[in-house]
Design a protein around this motif. Structure first.
Motif, PDB file in Angstrom:
ATOM      1  N   ARG A  47       0.839  -1.209   0.000  1.00  0.00           N
ATOM      2  CA  ARG A  47       0.000   0.000   0.000  1.00  0.00           C
ATOM      3  C   ARG A  47       0.868   1.250   0.000  1.00  0.00           C
ATOM      4  O   ARG A  47       0.629   2.176  -0.789  1.00  0.00           O
ATOM      5  N   ALA A  48       1.866   1.282   0.856  1.00  0.00           N
ATOM      6  CA  ALA A  48       2.747   2.462   0.921  1.00  0.00           C
ATOM      7  C   ALA A  48       3.452   2.693  -0.402  1.00  0.00           C
ATOM      8  O   ALA A  48       3.605   3.835  -0.854  1.00  0.00           O
ATOM      9  N   ILE A  49       3.886   1.618  -1.053  1.00  0.00           N
ATOM     10  CA  ILE A  49       4.590   1.731  -2.331  1.00  0.00           C
ATOM     11  C   ILE A  49       3.647   2.244  -3.413  1.00  0.00           C
ATOM     12  O   ILE A  49       3.993   3.147  -4.189  1.00  0.00           O
ATOM     13  N   ALA A  50       2.457   1.667  -3.487  1.00  0.00           N
ATOM     14  CA  ALA A  50       1.489   2.089  -4.503  1.00  0.00           C
ATOM     15  C   ALA A  50       1.115   3.557  -4.332  1.00  0.00           C
ATOM     16  O   ALA A  50       1.072   4.324  -5.309  1.00  0.00           O
ATOM     17  N   LEU A  51       0.853   3.980  -3.102  1.00  0.00           N
ATOM     18  CA  LEU A  51       0.490   5.369  -2.847  1.00  0.00           C
ATOM     19  C   LEU A  51       1.637   6.311  -3.181  1.00  0.00           C
ATOM     20  O   LEU A  51       1.426   7.408  -3.713  1.00  0.00           O
ATOM     21  N   ALA A  52       2.865   5.894  -2.893  1.00  0.00           N
ATOM     22  CA  ALA A  52       4.029   6.743  -3.172  1.00  0.00           C
ATOM     23  C   ALA A  52       4.200   6.951  -4.675  1.00  0.00           C
ATOM     24  O   ALA A  52       4.457   8.072  -5.133  1.00  0.00           O
ATOM     25  N   PHE A  53       4.065   5.896  -5.462  1.00  0.00           N
ATOM     26  CA  PHE A  53       4.180   6.043  -6.911  1.00  0.00           C
ATOM     27  C   PHE A  53       3.056   6.930  -7.460  1.00  0.00           C
ATOM     28  O   PHE A  53       3.296   7.752  -8.352  1.00  0.00           O
ATOM     29  N   ALA A  54       1.851   6.749  -6.940  1.00  0.00           N
ATOM     30  CA  ALA A  54       0.729   7.576  -7.405  1.00  0.00           C
ATOM     31  C   ALA A  54       0.978   9.050  -7.096  1.00  0.00           C
ATOM     32  O   ALA A  54       0.691   9.919  -7.927  1.00  0.00           O
ATOM     33  N   ARG A  55       1.532   9.327  -5.916  1.00  0.00           N
ATOM     34  CA  ARG A  55       1.836  10.721  -5.561  1.00  0.00           C
ATOM     35  C   ARG A  55       2.843  11.339  -6.517  1.00  0.00           C
ATOM     36  O   ARG A  55       2.827  12.550  -6.747  1.00  0.00           O
ATOM     37  N   GLU A  56       3.728  10.505  -7.050  1.00  0.00           N
ATOM     38  CA  GLU A  56       4.761  11.006  -7.945  1.00  0.00           C
ATOM     39  C   GLU A  56       4.348  10.957  -9.407  1.00  0.00           C
ATOM     40  O   GLU A  56       5.179  11.058 -10.300  1.00  0.00           O
ATOM     41  N   GLY A  57       3.052  10.775  -9.663  1.00  0.00           N
ATOM     42  CA  GLY A  57       2.527  10.938 -11.008  1.00  0.00           C
ATOM     43  C   GLY A  57       2.374   9.696 -11.845  1.00  0.00           C
ATOM     44  O   GLY A  57       1.969   9.783 -13.012  1.00  0.00           O
ATOM     45  N   ALA A  58       2.683   8.514 -11.298  1.00  0.00           N
ATOM     46  CA  ALA A  58       2.601   7.287 -12.089  1.00  0.00           C
ATOM     47  C   ALA A  58       1.154   6.825 -12.249  1.00  0.00           C
ATOM     48  O   ALA A  58       0.287   7.119 -11.419  1.00  0.00           O
ATOM     49  N   GLY A  66      11.229   0.625  11.796  1.00  0.00           N
ATOM     50  CA  GLY A  66      10.948   1.414  10.609  1.00  0.00           C
ATOM     51  C   GLY A  66       9.463   1.424  10.308  1.00  0.00           C
ATOM     52  O   GLY A  66       8.633   0.919  11.072  1.00  0.00           O
ATOM     53  N   SER A  67       9.111   1.997   9.157  1.00  0.00           N
ATOM     54  CA  SER A  67       7.710   2.098   8.736  1.00  0.00           C
ATOM     55  C   SER A  67       7.607   1.651   7.281  1.00  0.00           C
ATOM     56  O   SER A  67       8.613   1.579   6.559  1.00  0.00           O
ATOM     57  N   PRO A  68       6.392   1.372   6.803  1.00  0.00           N
ATOM     58  CA  PRO A  68       6.222   1.042   5.382  1.00  0.00           C
ATOM     59  C   PRO A  68       6.757   2.130   4.456  1.00  0.00           C
ATOM     60  O   PRO A  68       7.257   1.824   3.366  1.00  0.00           O
ATOM     61  N   ASP A  69       6.679   3.385   4.878  1.00  0.00           N
ATOM     62  CA  ASP A  69       7.192   4.465   4.037  1.00  0.00           C
ATOM     63  C   ASP A  69       8.701   4.379   3.855  1.00  0.00           C
ATOM     64  O   ASP A  69       9.238   4.805   2.823  1.00  0.00           O
ATOM     65  N   ASP A  70       9.411   3.830   4.844  1.00  0.00           N
ATOM     66  CA  ASP A  70      10.859   3.635   4.692  1.00  0.00           C
ATOM     67  C   ASP A  70      11.147   2.657   3.550  1.00  0.00           C
ATOM     68  O   ASP A  70      12.105   2.830   2.791  1.00  0.00           O
ATOM     69  N   ILE A  71      10.329   1.629   3.446  1.00  0.00           N
ATOM     70  CA  ILE A  71      10.501   0.645   2.376  1.00  0.00           C
ATOM     71  C   ILE A  71      10.121   1.256   1.038  1.00  0.00           C
ATOM     72  O   ILE A  71      10.812   1.060   0.031  1.00  0.00           O
ATOM     73  N   ALA A  72       9.038   2.024   1.022  1.00  0.00           N
ATOM     74  CA  ALA A  72       8.606   2.668  -0.220  1.00  0.00           C
ATOM     75  C   ALA A  72       9.681   3.606  -0.757  1.00  0.00           C
ATOM     76  O   ALA A  72       9.905   3.681  -1.971  1.00  0.00           O
ATOM     77  N   GLY A  73      10.369   4.315   0.126  1.00  0.00           N
ATOM     78  CA  GLY A  73      11.417   5.226  -0.303  1.00  0.00           C
ATOM     79  C   GLY A  73      12.537   4.507  -1.028  1.00  0.00           C
ATOM     80  O   GLY A  73      13.057   5.001  -2.043  1.00  0.00           O
ATOM     81  N   ALA A  74      12.911   3.335  -0.526  1.00  0.00           N
ATOM     82  CA  ALA A  74      13.969   2.553  -1.179  1.00  0.00           C
ATOM     83  C   ALA A  74      13.514   2.058  -2.544  1.00  0.00           C
ATOM     84  O   ALA A  74      14.282   2.049  -3.515  1.00  0.00           O
ATOM     85  N   VAL A  75      12.257   1.653  -2.637  1.00  0.00           N
ATOM     86  CA  VAL A  75      11.717   1.173  -3.908  1.00  0.00           C
ATOM     87  C   VAL A  75      11.698   2.291  -4.944  1.00  0.00           C
ATOM     88  O   VAL A  75      12.098   2.098  -6.100  1.00  0.00           O
ATOM     89  N   LEU A  76      11.246   3.475  -4.543  1.00  0.00           N
ATOM     90  CA  LEU A  76      11.213   4.595  -5.484  1.00  0.00           C
ATOM     91  C   LEU A  76      12.612   4.952  -5.971  1.00  0.00           C
ATOM     92  O   LEU A  76      12.790   5.310  -7.141  1.00  0.00           O
ATOM     93  N   PHE A  77      13.598   4.849  -5.111  1.00  0.00           N
ATOM     94  CA  PHE A  77      14.969   5.111  -5.559  1.00  0.00           C
ATOM     95  C   PHE A  77      15.388   4.111  -6.634  1.00  0.00           C
ATOM     96  O   PHE A  77      15.893   4.492  -7.696  1.00  0.00           O
ATOM     97  N   PHE A  78      15.187   2.817  -6.384  1.00  0.00           N
ATOM     98  CA  PHE A  78      15.566   1.805  -7.367  1.00  0.00           C
ATOM     99  C   PHE A  78      14.825   1.997  -8.691  1.00  0.00           C
ATOM    100  O   PHE A  78      15.342   1.666  -9.760  1.00  0.00           O
ATOM    101  N   ALA A  79      13.592   2.519  -8.615  1.00  0.00           N
ATOM    102  CA  ALA A  79      12.789   2.711  -9.825  1.00  0.00           C
ATOM    103  C   ALA A  79      13.141   3.994 -10.566  1.00  0.00           C
ATOM    104  O   ALA A  79      12.716   4.177 -11.707  1.00  0.00           O
ATOM    105  N   SER A  80      13.910   4.855  -9.951  1.00  0.00           N
ATOM    106  CA  SER A  80      14.166   6.181 -10.510  1.00  0.00           C
ATOM    107  C   SER A  80      15.290   6.175 -11.543  1.00  0.00           C
ATOM    108  O   SER A  80      16.081   5.240 -11.645  1.00  0.00           O
ATOM    109  N   ALA A  81      15.377   7.283 -12.272  1.00  0.00           N
ATOM    110  CA  ALA A  81      16.462   7.461 -13.238  1.00  0.00           C
ATOM    111  C   ALA A  81      17.814   7.506 -12.542  1.00  0.00           C
ATOM    112  O   ALA A  81      18.837   7.116 -13.116  1.00  0.00           O
ATOM    113  N   GLN A  82      17.842   7.961 -11.292  1.00  0.00           N
ATOM    114  CA  GLN A  82      19.097   8.065 -10.552  1.00  0.00           C
ATOM    115  C   GLN A  82      19.724   6.705 -10.277  1.00  0.00           C
ATOM    116  O   GLN A  82      20.915   6.617  -9.977  1.00  0.00           O
ATOM    117  N   ALA A  83      18.936   5.636 -10.361  1.00  0.00           N
ATOM    118  CA  ALA A  83      19.456   4.282 -10.105  1.00  0.00           C
ATOM    119  C   ALA A  83      19.677   3.520 -11.406  1.00  0.00           C
ATOM    120  O   ALA A  83      19.700   2.292 -11.416  1.00  0.00           O
TER     121      ALA A  83
END
Length: 255
Positions: free
Chosen positions: A21-32, A224-241
């Motif tokens: 849930r945290a991962i899905a919401l984080a990607f949606a917030r970033e426009g996906a 930690g929290s689910p948002d900590d995990i979501a942050g790592a996932v967004l990094f791996f999914a980003s252009a920076q990675a």
């Protein structure tokens, strides 16, 4: 670091609660454009409601990741509607309500069911998404394993530790197979997080003394929290990675 997923299509499994849930919401917030799936319908609807309330709606689909036809149908739908598949997050998994038992008491069906959801589901989704990513010559696959896959299961569940280790092996193998198409495959290994009913029961079972012992074993001295995990996932999914693949990132507060 400015991370945006505008115009990208993201599939997240196990999105009815916790990390997914945290991962899905984080990607949606970033426009996906997010396609969030699970077998828990009520939880999925809650995820959808939270995203809607935030002004970043997503798509939810009731999907059994052990059903290859259902997996293929979801990926085909997302690709048809958006024209692409950019990110796959294989988060669905867990212990399926099992508890630690002596080796000789574990049935073949109990062993296989944990492998089916934690390893075969990730394989099926990767297999379905790969042709779309190859055609684009780009893509990100992020698998969510566990500290159990790098060490031992805190609850002593043999199949879970083995399945998460197998998922890490799958991550490394696919990274080498898919790299020439610009597809990265990485793994996030969370530490203990109170993220769903299963982990909450586990936390309560430790009692006050056991809880304190667990926290004291973490370098940062906190869970930690689910948002900590979501942050790592967004990094791996980003252009920076873009030049990182085949890696396992432990997100556990420091061991």
């Amino acid at each position: 670091m400015n991370i945006s997923f505008e115009g990208q299509t993201v599939i997240v499994t196990g999105a009815a609660q916790g990390f997914g849930r945290a991962i899905a919401l984080a990607f949606a917030r970033e426009g996906a454009q997010v396609y969030a799936c699970d077998v828990l319908q009520q939880g999925l609807q809650e995820t959808a409601a939270l995203s809607e309330a935030a002004g970043t709606p997503l798509h939810v689909r009731l999907t059994d990741i052990t059903d290859r036809a259902a997996v293929n149908a979801l990926v085909a739908e997302a690709a048809q509607q958006t024209g692409r598949i950019d990110v796959l997050v294989n988060n669905a998994g867990g212990v399926l309500g099992q508890v630690g038992r002596p080796l000789e008491e574990v049935s073949a069906s109990d062993w296989q069911s944990i492998f089916s959801v934690n390893v075969e589901g990730a394989f099926s989704f990767a297999q379905a998404c790969a042709p779309h990513m190859k055609r684009q010559k780009s893509g990100r696959i992020i698998n969510i394993s566990s500290g159990a896959g790098l060490g031992v299961s805190l609850t002593g569940i043999q199949a879970y530790a083995s399945a998460k280790a197998a998922q890490i092996g799958l991550t490394r193998q696919l990274a080498h197979e898919l790299g020439e198409w610009g597809i990265t495959v990485n793994n996030v290994a969370p530490g203990f997080v109170r993220s769903n009913p299963t982990t909450e029961r586990q936390w309560q079972s430790y009692g006050e003394e056991g809880q304190q012992r667990l926290v004291n074993g973490i370098a940062l001295k906190r869970l930690g929290s689910p948002d900590d995990i979501a942050g790592a996932v967004l990094f791996f999914a980003s252009a920076q990675a873009g030049w990182i693949t085949g890696q396992v990132l432990s997100v556990d507060g420091g061991k």
